[in-house]
Structure formats: structure tokens, C-alpha cells
Design a protein around this motif. Structure first.
Motif, PDB file in Angstrom:
ATOM      1  N   VAL A  34      15.217 -25.661  -3.643  1.00 53.51           N
ATOM      2  CA  VAL A  34      14.356 -26.304  -2.562  1.00 53.51           C
ATOM      3  C   VAL A  34      15.011 -27.395  -2.398  1.00 53.51           C
ATOM      4  N   HIS A  35      15.613 -27.769  -1.088  1.00 55.55           N
ATOM      5  CA  HIS A  35      16.545 -28.847  -0.607  1.00 55.55           C
ATOM      6  C   HIS A  35      15.673 -29.990   0.275  1.00 55.55           C
ATOM      7  N   VAL A  36      15.822 -31.291  -0.105  1.00 52.53           N
ATOM      8  CA  VAL A  36      15.324 -32.267   0.907  1.00 52.53           C
ATOM      9  C   VAL A  36      16.175 -32.889   1.825  1.00 52.53           C
ATOM     10  N   SER A  37      15.758 -32.751   3.167  1.00 51.71           N
ATOM     11  CA  SER A  37      16.465 -33.164   4.141  1.00 51.71           C
ATOM     12  C   SER A  37      15.653 -34.394   4.809  1.00 51.71           C
ATOM     13  N   THR A  38      16.148 -34.721   6.002  1.00 52.54           N
ATOM     14  CA  THR A  38      15.867 -35.998   6.841  1.00 52.54           C
ATOM     15  C   THR A  38      15.528 -35.905   8.288  1.00 52.54           C
ATOM     16  N   ASP A  39      14.819 -36.520   8.563  1.00 48.43           N
ATOM     17  CA  ASP A  39      14.482 -36.682  10.276  1.00 48.43           C
ATOM     18  C   ASP A  39      15.556 -37.195  11.039  1.00 48.43           C
ATOM     19  N   PHE A  40      16.576 -37.575  10.243  1.00 48.90           N
ATOM     20  CA  PHE A  40      18.003 -38.126  10.920  1.00 48.90           C
ATOM     21  C   PHE A  40      18.950 -36.981  11.473  1.00 48.90           C
ATOM     22  N   VAL A  41      18.565 -35.653  11.245  1.00 48.78           N
ATOM     23  CA  VAL A  41      19.316 -34.618  11.752  1.00 48.78           C
ATOM     24  C   VAL A  41      18.829 -34.505  13.097  1.00 48.78           C
ATOM     25  N   PHE A  42      18.054 -35.461  13.770  1.00 48.42           N
ATOM     26  CA  PHE A  42      17.637 -35.325  15.081  1.00 48.42           C
ATOM     27  C   PHE A  42      18.057 -36.422  15.973  1.00 48.42           C
ATOM     28  N   ASP A  43      18.188 -36.517  17.262  1.00 51.63           N
ATOM     29  CA  ASP A  43      18.786 -37.674  17.931  1.00 51.63           C
ATOM     30  C   ASP A  43      17.707 -38.603  18.385  1.00 51.63           C
ATOM     31  N   GLY A  44      16.373 -38.482  18.315  1.00 51.80           N
ATOM     32  CA  GLY A  44      15.084 -39.156  18.608  1.00 51.80           C
ATOM     33  C   GLY A  44      14.779 -39.380  20.070  1.00 51.80           C
ATOM     34  N   LEU A  45      15.465 -38.441  20.832  1.00 55.95           N
ATOM     35  CA  LEU A  45      15.071 -38.465  22.306  1.00 55.95           C
ATOM     36  C   LEU A  45      14.053 -37.623  22.772  1.00 55.95           C
ATOM     37  N   LYS A  46      13.315 -36.805  21.794  1.00 54.60           N
ATOM     38  CA  LYS A  46      12.154 -36.169  21.922  1.00 54.60           C
ATOM     39  C   LYS A  46      11.092 -37.120  22.184  1.00 54.60           C
ATOM     40  N   SER A  47       9.875 -36.733  22.871  1.00 56.06           N
ATOM     41  CA  SER A  47       8.874 -37.398  22.984  1.00 56.06           C
ATOM     42  C   SER A  47       7.465 -36.903  22.406  1.00 56.06           C
ATOM     43  N   SER A  48       7.486 -35.685  21.663  1.00 60.67           N
ATOM     44  CA  SER A  48       6.725 -34.866  20.816  1.00 60.67           C
ATOM     45  C   SER A  48       7.233 -34.560  19.611  1.00 60.67           C
ATOM     46  N   PRO A  49       6.501 -34.307  18.727  1.00 60.16           N
ATOM     47  CA  PRO A  49       6.760 -34.104  17.102  1.00 60.16           C
ATOM     48  C   PRO A  49       7.754 -33.056  17.025  1.00 60.16           C
ATOM     49  N   TYR A  50       9.153 -33.315  16.561  1.00 62.66           N
ATOM     50  CA  TYR A  50      10.030 -32.255  16.105  1.00 62.66           C
ATOM     51  C   TYR A  50       9.504 -30.840  15.414  1.00 62.66           C
ATOM     52  N   LEU A  51       9.806 -29.981  15.854  1.00 61.97           N
ATOM     53  CA  LEU A  51       9.736 -28.840  15.267  1.00 61.97           C
ATOM     54  C   LEU A  51      10.747 -28.289  14.201  1.00 61.97           C
ATOM     55  N   PRO A  52      10.549 -27.731  13.221  1.00 61.95           N
ATOM     56  CA  PRO A  52      11.769 -27.340  12.236  1.00 61.95           C
ATOM     57  C   PRO A  52      12.933 -26.561  12.892  1.00 61.95           C
ATOM     58  N   ASN A  53      12.557 -25.840  14.211  1.00 54.83           N
ATOM     59  CA  ASN A  53      13.840 -25.009  14.680  1.00 54.83           C
ATOM     60  C   ASN A  53      14.335 -25.711  15.895  1.00 54.83           C
ATOM     61  N   ASP A  54      13.852 -26.918  16.227  1.00 56.71           N
ATOM     62  CA  ASP A  54      14.396 -27.876  17.267  1.00 56.71           C
ATOM     63  C   ASP A  54      15.785 -27.982  17.069  1.00 56.71           C
ATOM     64  N   PHE A  55      16.728 -28.312  18.025  1.00 58.86           N
ATOM     65  CA  PHE A  55      18.037 -28.417  17.941  1.00 58.86           C
ATOM     66  C   PHE A  55      18.407 -29.679  17.280  1.00 58.86           C
ATOM     67  N   LYS A  56      19.232 -29.617  16.580  1.00 55.04           N
ATOM     68  CA  LYS A  56      19.739 -30.765  15.772  1.00 55.04           C
ATOM     69  C   LYS A  56      20.964 -31.308  16.444  1.00 55.04           C
ATOM     70  N   SER A  57      20.783 -32.722  16.573  1.00 61.12           N
ATOM     71  CA  SER A  57      21.879 -33.602  17.208  1.00 61.12           C
ATOM     72  C   SER A  57      21.812 -35.125  16.607  1.00 61.12           C
ATOM     73  N   PRO A  58      22.422 -34.982  15.297  1.00 61.86           N
ATOM     74  CA  PRO A  58      22.550 -36.470  14.669  1.00 61.86           C
ATOM     75  C   PRO A  58      23.493 -37.414  15.373  1.00 61.86           C
ATOM     76  N   ILE A  59      22.805 -38.856  15.338  1.00 64.99           N
ATOM     77  CA  ILE A  59      23.657 -39.743  15.895  1.00 64.99           C
ATOM     78  C   ILE A  59      24.467 -40.718  14.871  1.00 64.99           C
ATOM     79  N   GLY A  60      24.627 -40.314  13.804  1.00 64.45           N
ATOM     80  CA  GLY A  60      25.127 -41.047  12.826  1.00 64.45           C
ATOM     81  C   GLY A  60      25.687 -40.416  11.553  1.00 64.45           C
ATOM     82  N   VAL A  61      26.466 -40.937  10.808  1.00 67.46           N
ATOM     83  CA  VAL A  61      27.424 -40.038   9.726  1.00 67.46           C
ATOM     84  C   VAL A  61      26.270 -39.443   8.658  1.00 67.46           C
ATOM     85  N   TYR A  62      25.299 -40.423   8.434  1.00 78.47           N
ATOM     86  CA  TYR A  62      24.310 -40.014   7.422  1.00 78.47           C
ATOM     87  C   TYR A  62      23.628 -38.614   8.013  1.00 78.47           C
TER      88      TYR A  62
END
Length: 295
Positions: A100-128
Motif C-alpha cells: 500500500v503506497h501513499v501518493s499525492t494530489d500533486f501528480v495533477f496540474d490543477g487545471l480541472k474544475s471537477s474532482p480528479y478521478l484516479p485514472n485522470d491524466f497525470k501532469s505534475p507541475i513541479g519536481v515533488y
């Protein structure tokens, strides 16, 4: 009794996981491994340590979480958030352990306007975020059928350093505060996250899922609630003005997603007994616990 290895010892989540073990001795036994106990960047060493413990599953509560520092410390961020995850996954594969691995909302770019689904495209905007995204990929490449990724956001607890405790300190020390109001997400109490991780390990849940407390807030909303409840519970002596500011008013080395609310539907389906509680109620519980530790 199930026995779980927790990678991590001093962080908020690891601390809560250790307390779950202490409070539920007939349910699960947890062994927390800190940096002095295991070298997660050395496969042979990690394999030897984890084989000796003879556990049923591993929960990874360790991460490089210094978001701004990561911008200039890329190698170390990727080492702990990606390379180490791949090594732990390979050890789990060798020993037949669920991961079981804990990850983060930071894998998304934040440009969506509705809650992110687990299979949504990942587009991180920083190194973390990029390092955490790479860690997810390492895990899914190695053991997709015996692992679970739980993404979360805005984690806080009575232990360690976090936004709630920082706000309480600043509200006592400063005449006023300016808090960002255009970054939107969901606060998450670490004790609830810990329980979900344990249940996911017990039930051997697979796939990628999201867990946060219910409700949505900006950092400004969160700060206002901290002050309101802090005053109500006697943790603050007096109120101060809190001003809503924009991200552009408070530049940081790392960009943050402006919207990172996570859809929790798949986790609710995977864990029927999971209890989703509104973040304000969880904040109140945390402040009650904090007050009891002070008194």
C-alpha cells in the motif's frame, strides 16, 4: 493477527499508524522502520530486513515532502519518491507481500474544475509531484496486481509540522495574516488516512484510489476555521484579521495545483466500511486532541 511493515517512523502518517497498532493489538501488528532501520535504496539490504520481519503487507508512509526544496534537490526527491518505491516493490514481489503506497494530489496540474478521478491524466507541475508520479509508475510496472496506491492531500495531525499547527503559532505571534484563497483542495486528518491504509492492507485492495476528508476548502477557508475553532477551544487567546490573498501575492519556488479536489468514489466501493467525515469535524477532533496534550 496481521503483521504490517510501515516504511517511515517520524512522519505524521507513520506516527498515526504506530498508534493504530497500539490501540488495536488484537487486530493488527505494525512494525515501523525508519532510516536507521532500513535502507530503502539498497535492494539486498531492504530484502534482508523485510524478510526477517515476516510480515503480510507493507505500507509506505515515507516520502520526500519538502515541496519547495525539491525544486533544487531533484535527485534526492526522485531517490526517495521514485527509486525507493521501485526497490520496495521488488522486495514485496520477492516476498509475496501486498504493498500500500501513499501518493499525492500533486501528480495533477490543477487545471480541472471537477474532482480528479484516479485514472485522470497525470501532469505534475513541479519536481515533488513529478517524483511522486514516477514512484506510482514504478509500483504499477512492478506489482500491479498486488499493490494499492492511495492519493491524498493537505495532511495534518497533532504530530509533526503541518499547516494547522503553523497557523496556531502564527495566530498567536502575528497581528494579521494573509492566506492564499485561490488554491482549492481537501484537508485530511492523518489518523483517518492511517485507518484507510490499514484497511486497504487487510483487504488487499488493488488499483489507484483517492482518500481525503469530505468537503472542499481553500487555504484561506482552512485558516479561518482553524482560528474559529482555536478560539472556541481556548487554544488561541485572541482573534486576528485574516486576509484572503492570491497565489501571485505569495510566490514560492514550486508551483502548486490551483484545484486538487480528489474523487473518492472508487475507494468507497473498494472499502465498504470506510467512513468519510467532513474536514471541519475532523479539524475539531484534532484540536481537541491537541488541547488535551497541552493540558
Amino acid at each position: 493477527m496481521k503483521k504490517f511493515i510501515v516504511i517511515g517512523k517520524s512522519g505524521q502518517l507513520a506516527w498515526e499508524l504506530e498508534h493504530i497498532s497500539a490501540d488495536a493489538t488484537n487486530y493488527v501488528s505494525i512494525v515501523c522502520l525508519g532510516r536507521n532501520d532500513i535502507d530503502v535504496l539498497d535492494y539486498d539490504s531492504a530484502l534482508s530486513v523485510m524478510r526477517e520481519i515476516d510480515a503480510d503487507a507493507v505500507i509506505n508512509a515515507s516520502a520526500y515532502t519538502a515541496v519547495d526544496k525539491a525544486e533544487d534537490d531533484r535527485d534526492n526527491a526522485f531517490a526517495l519518491n521514485s527509486t525507493a518505491v521501485g526497490i520496495i516493490a521488488k522486495v514485496c514481489k520477492e516476498l509475496g507481500l501486498h504493498f500500500v503506497h501513499v501518493s499525492t494530489d500533486f501528480v495533477f496540474d490543477g487545471l480541472k474544475s471537477s474532482p480528479y478521478l484516479p485514472n485522470d491524466f497525470k501532469s505534475p507541475i513541479g519536481v515533488y509531484g513529478a517524483s511522486k508520479s514516477a514512484g506510482e509508475d514504478e509500483l504499477l510496472t512492478s506489482i500491479p496486481k498486488s499493490s494499492c496506491i492511495i492519493r491524498t492531500s493537505w495532511v495534518y495531525s497533532v504530530h509533526g509540522n503541518n499547516f494547522v499547527k503553523t497557523m496556531l503559532r502564527l495566530m498567536e505571534d502575528k497581528p494579521e495574516l494573509g492566506i492564499i484563497s485561490d488554491q482549492i483542495g481537501s484537508p485530511t486528518l492523518a489518523s483517518g488516512l492511517a485507518r484507510v491504509c490499514v484497511e486497504a492492507a487487510v483487504e488487499r485492495v488493488t488499483g489507484t484510489h483517492h482518500y481525503t476528508d469530505n468537503g472542499v476548502a481553500s487555504w484561506y477557508d482552512f485558516a479561518v476555521a482553524i482560528q474559529e475553532l482555536g478560539l472556541e477551544k481556548g487554544l488561541l487567546s485572541t482573534g486576528i484579521p485574516i486576509k484572503a490573498i492570491s497565489t501571485s501575492d505569495y510566490p514560492t519556488p514550486a508551483a502548486r495545483p490551483s484545484y486538487s479536489v480528489l474523487d473518492k468514489s472508487s475507494l468507497v466501493e473498494a472499502l465498504a466500511d470506510v467512513e468519510l467525515i467532513h474536514w471541519r469535524k475532523q479539524l475539531s477532533s484534532m484540536l481537541d486532541e491537541l488541547k488535551s496534550r497541552i493540558e
